[in-house]
Design a protein around this motif. Sequence first.
Motif, PDB file in Angstrom:
ATOM      1  N   ASN A   1       0.843  -1.175   0.000  1.00 35.01           N
ATOM      2  CA  ASN A   1       0.000   0.000   0.000  1.00 35.01           C
ATOM      3  C   ASN A   1       0.889   1.239   0.000  1.00 35.01           C
ATOM      4  N   ALA A   2       0.869   1.963  -1.075  1.00 32.69           N
ATOM      5  CA  ALA A   2       1.733   3.129  -1.223  1.00 32.69           C
ATOM      6  C   ALA A   2       1.404   4.241  -0.244  1.00 32.69           C
ATOM      7  N   SER A   3       0.212   4.202   0.342  1.00 39.85           N
ATOM      8  CA  SER A   3      -0.145   5.255   1.292  1.00 39.85           C
ATOM      9  C   SER A   3       0.390   4.977   2.698  1.00 39.85           C
ATOM     10  N   ALA A   4       0.888   3.774   2.926  1.00 41.36           N
ATOM     11  CA  ALA A   4       1.450   3.427   4.240  1.00 41.36           C
ATOM     12  C   ALA A   4       2.801   4.123   4.412  1.00 41.36           C
ATOM     13  N   PRO A   5       3.172   4.434   5.643  1.00 40.27           N
ATOM     14  CA  PRO A   5       4.487   5.040   5.895  1.00 40.27           C
ATOM     15  C   PRO A   5       5.614   4.132   5.377  1.00 40.27           C
ATOM     16  N   VAL A   6       6.681   4.761   4.927  1.00 44.09           N
ATOM     17  CA  VAL A   6       7.813   4.031   4.350  1.00 44.09           C
ATOM     18  C   VAL A   6       8.313   2.954   5.301  1.00 44.09           C
ATOM     19  N   VAL A   7       8.446   3.259   6.578  1.00 43.06           N
ATOM     20  CA  VAL A   7       8.975   2.287   7.534  1.00 43.06           C
ATOM     21  C   VAL A   7       8.101   1.031   7.576  1.00 43.06           C
ATOM     22  N   LEU A   8       6.794   1.183   7.506  1.00 44.51           N
ATOM     23  CA  LEU A   8       5.912   0.013   7.504  1.00 44.51           C
ATOM     24  C   LEU A   8       6.047  -0.782   6.213  1.00 44.51           C
ATOM     25  N   ARG A   9       6.206  -0.101   5.105  1.00 43.65           N
ATOM     26  CA  ARG A   9       6.396  -0.813   3.827  1.00 43.65           C
ATOM     27  C   ARG A   9       7.712  -1.589   3.839  1.00 43.65           C
ATOM     28  N   GLU A  10       8.761  -1.007   4.433  1.00 42.64           N
ATOM     29  CA  GLU A  10      10.056  -1.698   4.491  1.00 42.64           C
ATOM     30  C   GLU A  10      10.001  -2.901   5.429  1.00 42.64           C
ATOM     31  N   ILE A  11       9.304  -2.766   6.537  1.00 46.48           N
ATOM     32  CA  ILE A  11       9.135  -3.902   7.450  1.00 46.48           C
ATOM     33  C   ILE A  11       8.351  -5.004   6.753  1.00 46.48           C
ATOM     34  N   ALA A  12       7.333  -4.638   6.004  1.00 48.85           N
ATOM     35  CA  ALA A  12       6.558  -5.628   5.246  1.00 48.85           C
ATOM     36  C   ALA A  12       7.440  -6.319   4.205  1.00 48.85           C
ATOM     37  N   ARG A  13       8.315  -5.544   3.551  1.00 49.83           N
ATOM     38  CA  ARG A  13       9.232  -6.133   2.569  1.00 49.83           C
ATOM     39  C   ARG A  13      10.207  -7.102   3.246  1.00 49.83           C
ATOM     40  N   LEU A  14      10.694  -6.746   4.424  1.00 52.26           N
ATOM     41  CA  LEU A  14      11.574  -7.639   5.172  1.00 52.26           C
ATOM     42  C   LEU A  14      10.842  -8.931   5.534  1.00 52.26           C
ATOM     43  N   ARG A  15       9.632  -8.804   6.043  1.00 59.91           N
ATOM     44  CA  ARG A  15       8.861  -9.999   6.415  1.00 59.91           C
ATOM     45  C   ARG A  15       8.599 -10.888   5.199  1.00 59.91           C
ATOM     46  N   ALA A  16       8.279 -10.276   4.072  1.00 63.37           N
ATOM     47  CA  ALA A  16       8.067 -11.056   2.844  1.00 63.37           C
ATOM     48  C   ALA A  16       9.363 -11.754   2.430  1.00 63.37           C
ATOM     49  N   GLY A  17      10.483 -11.057   2.588  1.00 59.83           N
ATOM     50  CA  GLY A  17      11.777 -11.665   2.268  1.00 59.83           C
ATOM     51  C   GLY A  17      12.111 -12.830   3.187  1.00 59.83           C
ATOM     52  N   LEU A  18      11.776 -12.687   4.461  1.00 61.91           N
ATOM     53  CA  LEU A  18      12.013 -13.781   5.411  1.00 61.91           C
ATOM     54  C   LEU A  18      11.183 -15.009   5.040  1.00 61.91           C
ATOM     55  N   LEU A  19       9.938 -14.795   4.638  1.00 65.46           N
ATOM     56  CA  LEU A  19       9.105 -15.908   4.192  1.00 65.46           C
ATOM     57  C   LEU A  19       9.650 -16.516   2.906  1.00 65.46           C
ATOM     58  N   ALA A  20      10.171 -15.677   2.026  1.00 68.10           N
ATOM     59  CA  ALA A  20      10.699 -16.135   0.748  1.00 68.10           C
ATOM     60  C   ALA A  20      11.905 -17.061   0.913  1.00 68.10           C
ATOM     61  N   VAL A  21      12.639 -16.926   2.010  1.00 66.34           N
ATOM     62  CA  VAL A  21      13.794 -17.796   2.243  1.00 66.34           C
ATOM     63  C   VAL A  21      13.376 -19.264   2.155  1.00 66.34           C
TER      64      VAL A  21
END
Length: 101
Positions: free
Chosen positions: A1-21
């Motif tokens: 969601n582009a309207s979410a704060p950058v920090v939340l988007r980055e945390i979401a990207r990290l979590r997605a990356g952790l799942l992707a492992v």
Amino acid sequence: NASAPVVLREIARLRAGLLAVDLEDFASVEARLSTLASPGHALRHSAREALAIAAIKAGDDARALEWLTRIDEDNEAPDTVRNRVELMLNMLAGKGASAQG
């Protein structure tokens, strides 16, 4: 969601990356996490650790050593991360992999 704060988007990207492992190949994990692993980024330690684990899973010990070394050489890395890095470095050394080659 582009309207979410950058920090939340980055945390979401990290979590997605952790799942992707567990679900994707190394290249996919690297594509997800490489910007988060950049020097000075607040999430770099977790992103680098995930990249190291993904490399180990892919059988690329040399690449795993590169990521682990980046964490080890970062004076701002938390002790909890350093402890896990030490364990992974010891595991890789037991397999015959070392930072020297």
